[in-house]
Design a protein around this motif. Structure first.
Motif, PDB file in Angstrom:
ATOM      1  N   ASN A   1      -4.171   5.958   4.127  1.00  0.00           N
ATOM      2  CA  ASN A   1      -3.424   6.880   4.992  1.00  0.00           C
ATOM      3  C   ASN A   1      -2.680   6.172   6.114  1.00  0.00           C
ATOM      4  O   ASN A   1      -2.587   6.672   7.243  1.00  0.00           O
ATOM      5  N   GLY A   2      -2.183   4.979   5.823  1.00  0.00           N
ATOM      6  CA  GLY A   2      -1.352   4.278   6.794  1.00  0.00           C
ATOM      7  C   GLY A   2      -2.089   3.548   7.890  1.00  0.00           C
ATOM      8  O   GLY A   2      -1.450   3.010   8.796  1.00  0.00           O
ATOM      9  N   ILE A   3      -3.445   3.469   7.831  1.00  0.00           N
ATOM     10  CA  ILE A   3      -4.158   2.771   8.915  1.00  0.00           C
ATOM     11  C   ILE A   3      -4.142   1.252   8.715  1.00  0.00           C
ATOM     12  O   ILE A   3      -4.593   0.508   9.593  1.00  0.00           O
ATOM     13  N   ILE A   4      -3.648   0.802   7.571  1.00  0.00           N
ATOM     14  CA  ILE A   4      -3.403  -0.628   7.366  1.00  0.00           C
ATOM     15  C   ILE A   4      -1.944  -0.802   6.961  1.00  0.00           C
ATOM     16  O   ILE A   4      -1.271   0.157   6.577  1.00  0.00           O
ATOM     17  N   LYS A   5      -1.458  -2.048   7.033  1.00  0.00           N
ATOM     18  CA  LYS A   5      -0.079  -2.346   6.655  1.00  0.00           C
ATOM     19  C   LYS A   5      -0.043  -2.928   5.248  1.00  0.00           C
ATOM     20  O   LYS A   5      -0.986  -3.590   4.815  1.00  0.00           O
ATOM     21  N   SER A   6       1.057  -2.688   4.574  1.00  0.00           N
ATOM     22  CA  SER A   6       1.152  -3.132   3.182  1.00  0.00           C
ATOM     23  C   SER A   6       1.048  -4.647   3.042  1.00  0.00           C
ATOM     24  O   SER A   6       0.505  -5.143   2.054  1.00  0.00           O
ATOM     25  N   ASP A   7       1.565  -5.394   4.044  1.00  0.00           N
ATOM     26  CA  ASP A   7       1.506  -6.857   3.905  1.00  0.00           C
ATOM     27  C   ASP A   7       0.117  -7.418   4.236  1.00  0.00           C
ATOM     28  O   ASP A   7      -0.099  -8.631   4.165  1.00  0.00           O
ATOM     29  N   GLU A   8      -0.813  -6.540   4.586  1.00  0.00           N
ATOM     30  CA  GLU A   8      -2.209  -6.942   4.770  1.00  0.00           C
ATOM     31  C   GLU A   8      -3.014  -6.766   3.487  1.00  0.00           C
ATOM     32  O   GLU A   8      -4.187  -7.137   3.425  1.00  0.00           O
ATOM     33  N   VAL A   9      -2.400  -6.196   2.459  1.00  0.00           N
ATOM     34  CA  VAL A   9      -3.049  -5.937   1.174  1.00  0.00           C
ATOM     35  C   VAL A   9      -2.740  -7.087   0.216  1.00  0.00           C
ATOM     36  O   VAL A   9      -1.576  -7.444   0.015  1.00  0.00           O
ATOM     37  N   PHE A  10      -3.782  -7.652  -0.381  1.00  0.00           N
ATOM     38  CA  PHE A  10      -3.628  -8.705  -1.378  1.00  0.00           C
ATOM     39  C   PHE A  10      -4.180  -8.192  -2.704  1.00  0.00           C
ATOM     40  O   PHE A  10      -5.390  -7.984  -2.844  1.00  0.00           O
ATOM     41  N   VAL A  11      -3.297  -7.962  -3.650  1.00  0.00           N
ATOM     42  CA  VAL A  11      -3.692  -7.436  -4.961  1.00  0.00           C
ATOM     43  C   VAL A  11      -4.250  -8.584  -5.798  1.00  0.00           C
ATOM     44  O   VAL A  11      -3.718  -9.700  -5.787  1.00  0.00           O
ATOM     45  N   SER A  12      -5.306  -8.298  -6.559  1.00  0.00           N
ATOM     46  CA  SER A  12      -6.008  -9.363  -7.283  1.00  0.00           C
ATOM     47  C   SER A  12      -6.514  -8.862  -8.624  1.00  0.00           C
ATOM     48  O   SER A  12      -6.209  -7.752  -9.056  1.00  0.00           O
ATOM     49  N   ASP A  13      -7.344  -9.692  -9.243  1.00  0.00           N
ATOM     50  CA  ASP A  13      -7.965  -9.326 -10.519  1.00  0.00           C
ATOM     51  C   ASP A  13      -9.372  -8.773 -10.335  1.00  0.00           C
ATOM     52  O   ASP A  13     -10.146  -8.711 -11.283  1.00  0.00           O
TER      53      ASP A  13
END
Length: 520
Positions: free
Chosen positions: A205-217
């Motif tokens: 719900n927007g409480i984090i920023k997208s560039d703080e997300v690291f997509v992984s396996d």
């Protein structure tokens, strides 16, 4: 066929035993007195077999015969020499046939001059879930007629098919790779921008920023990547009991000492007792300070979901101590109780102290598809002011090429409104399974925890009953595979974990069998 003789020598101080071993197959692993001395010094970890052509030869004569070094797991009480030998025979179709050369001549296999990483030598036994599989397979080898009756309430592996809309995302992404316009090669190591943004929006719900997300396996892989960021010079704290990856990766990274044979705990790890008496939430202030604190909620294996007040206290203590909190939220979608946080970032101040790992595995049945993410806030820094996020990004960009393009397409579909609705349906299905298991155990007089905001049911066993013994007893009587609580650490002794991830009809059948076999 020639007959060979083996002599077991667990240490130079322990009397060996003799027995006959039929002619096995071909290549020796080690030879010579140096190898014998080297491995005989590790009696709790290694079994040394000296294979000779004479029953009168002792281990002292192994410079003219063959030393076989076989790693065994003595902490498991049912491990037998015969089972160890069976494992060796299965693992190598070419074991040790008689040499065509002079039997007194030395036959050796050239070894490298590279010293083994000593941290791996500290690990006691194998990883928990493969050990469960090994015991299940050993039971079936002895009882092949029971194969059709096996029911697994063990490892938390989803069983329901991937829902239609989510599946369409995977299929569409795969199909695009077959077109000139849709083909894509390497992507960003941190993940597709659209998926990172959608995770931040739909799940946080927007409480984090997208560039703080690291997509992984997957979250499990990310735990090791987090460990690589912290290195060997930190002290780690874990819940006891807890998911074994936190402890095992700490050992691999060199953060620990040896295991204490009396407590079954590693030196230099802080174990935070989580018991029924403290509602499976540790008394943080009474435990020694640790640099890194691993915390899982809803918890695997206990099924306990921490309240907002408990997590506020956890964040407060970590902040006061200058610790970094690694929050494992892989089971967040199972939370149904009002006011129970699904993310640590719902807690004020968490952005300064916490990392969060999560996964689509349990959300959407992606256990085999493999897709997860880790959130590292900009505000989180090391003592010198450098951003933890930058170092985690370096690990991702150096040792990872990004999650599969196909799988990330499935992740985008998960977060569509249709996909989120399908996820809720899946979660409801597994929670109903958990409720059936919980009711079944309670109906025959057991105290049961979890199963409300988590897919795991944690069953307290009768006083004095060992969890590995109960695992074996249930397997033999009912052909139901469970998980002994002791596999999650010393604090899990006296408990049994049941997983709700089986199909509904299988869960119902398991309940009926368990009610008969475990009746008090």
């Amino acid at each position: 066929m020639s007959q060979f003789w083996w002599r077991e020598a667990r240490s130079k101080c322990v009397r060996g035993t003799r027995g006959r071993l039929g002619g096995l197959a071909r290549a020796p692993l080690f030879q010579g007195p140096t190898a014998a001395v080297q491995f005989l010094c590790r009696p709790s970890i290694f079994l040394v077999l000296c294979v000779t052509q004479s029953p009168r030869q002792s281990t002292k004569e192994c410079n003219q015969t063959t030393i076989i070094v076989l790693k065994t797991y003595y902490q498991y009480p049912n491990m037998k020499l015969t089972g160890a030998l069976s494992f060796l025979m299965l693992a190598s179709a070419s074991a040790f046939a008689p040499s065509t050369s002079n039997t007194r001549a030395s036959t050796s296999l050239a070894a490298s001059q590279v010293t083994r990483n000593p941290n791996f030598g500290k690990l006691v036994g194998g990883y928990l879930f493969p050990e469960i599989g090994r015991r299940r397979n050993a039971y079936l080898e002895e009882n092949p007629d029971m194969a059709s009756r096996i029911i697994s309430l063990g490892i938390g592996d989803t069983t329901q098919p991937i829902p239609e809309h989510i599946l369409s995302g995977l299929v569409s992404s795969a199909s695009k790779l077959g077109t000139k316009e849709g083909y894509s090669g390497y992507g960003a190591e941190q993940g597709m921008g659209d998926l990172r943004a959608k995770i931040a929006d739909k799940l946080y719900n927007g409480i984090i920023k997208s560039d703080e997300v690291f997509v992984s396996d997957g979250a499990k892989c990310d735990i090791m990547r987090v460990q690589q960021v912290f290195g060997s010079g930190v002290v780690t704290a874990v819940q006891d009991p807890s998911y074994p990856v936190y402890v095992d990766t700490s050992v691999m990274m060199g953060q620990t000492g040896e295991i204490n044979s009396e407590t079954n705990q590693y030196d230099n790890i802080v174990y935070m007792p989580c018991t029924a008496e403290n509602d499976f939430f540790p008394d943080i202030e009474s435990t020694p300070r640790a640099d890194i604190v691993y915390f899982c909620s809803p918890n695997n294996p206990t099924g306990a979901a921490a309240t907002k007040e408990q997590l506020e206290h956890l964040v407060k203590v970590c902040k006061e101590r200058g610790s970094i909190l690694v929050f494992d939220a892989a089971y967040a979608p199972f939370i149904r109780s009002e006011g129970v946080p699904k993310s640590i970032f719902e807690i004020d101040g968490a952005r300064e102290v916490a990392i969060e790992c999560n996964s689509f595995s349990k959300y959407a049945g992606f256990t085999g598809v493999r897709l997860g993410w880790t959130v590292v806030p900009d505000e989180l820094t090391f003592s010198d002011g450098t951003k933890v996020r930058d170092d985690f990004n370096r690990v991702m960009s150096t040792a990872f090429n990004g999650a599969s393009n196909i799988v990330q397409g499935g992740g985008l579909a998960c977060l569509d409104d249709e996909g989120l609705a399908e996820i809720n349906t899946l979660i409801d299905y597994y929670l109903e399974n958990a409720n059936l298991l919980k009711e079944a155990m309670e109906s025959i007089g057991y105290e049961v925890f979890g199963g409300t905001d988590a897919p795991y049911v944690f069953v307290k066993l009768p006083e004095g009953k060992k969890s590995w013994d109960m695992f074996s007893e249930i397997l033999e009587k009912t052909q139901v595979v469970t998980i002994p609580g002791a596999g999650f650490g010393p604090g899990g002794e006296g408990y049994l974990r049941l997983s709700a991830f089986a199909p509904r009809d299988v869960v119902i059948e398991a309940c009926e069998r368990l009610k008969v076999a475990m009746a008090k």
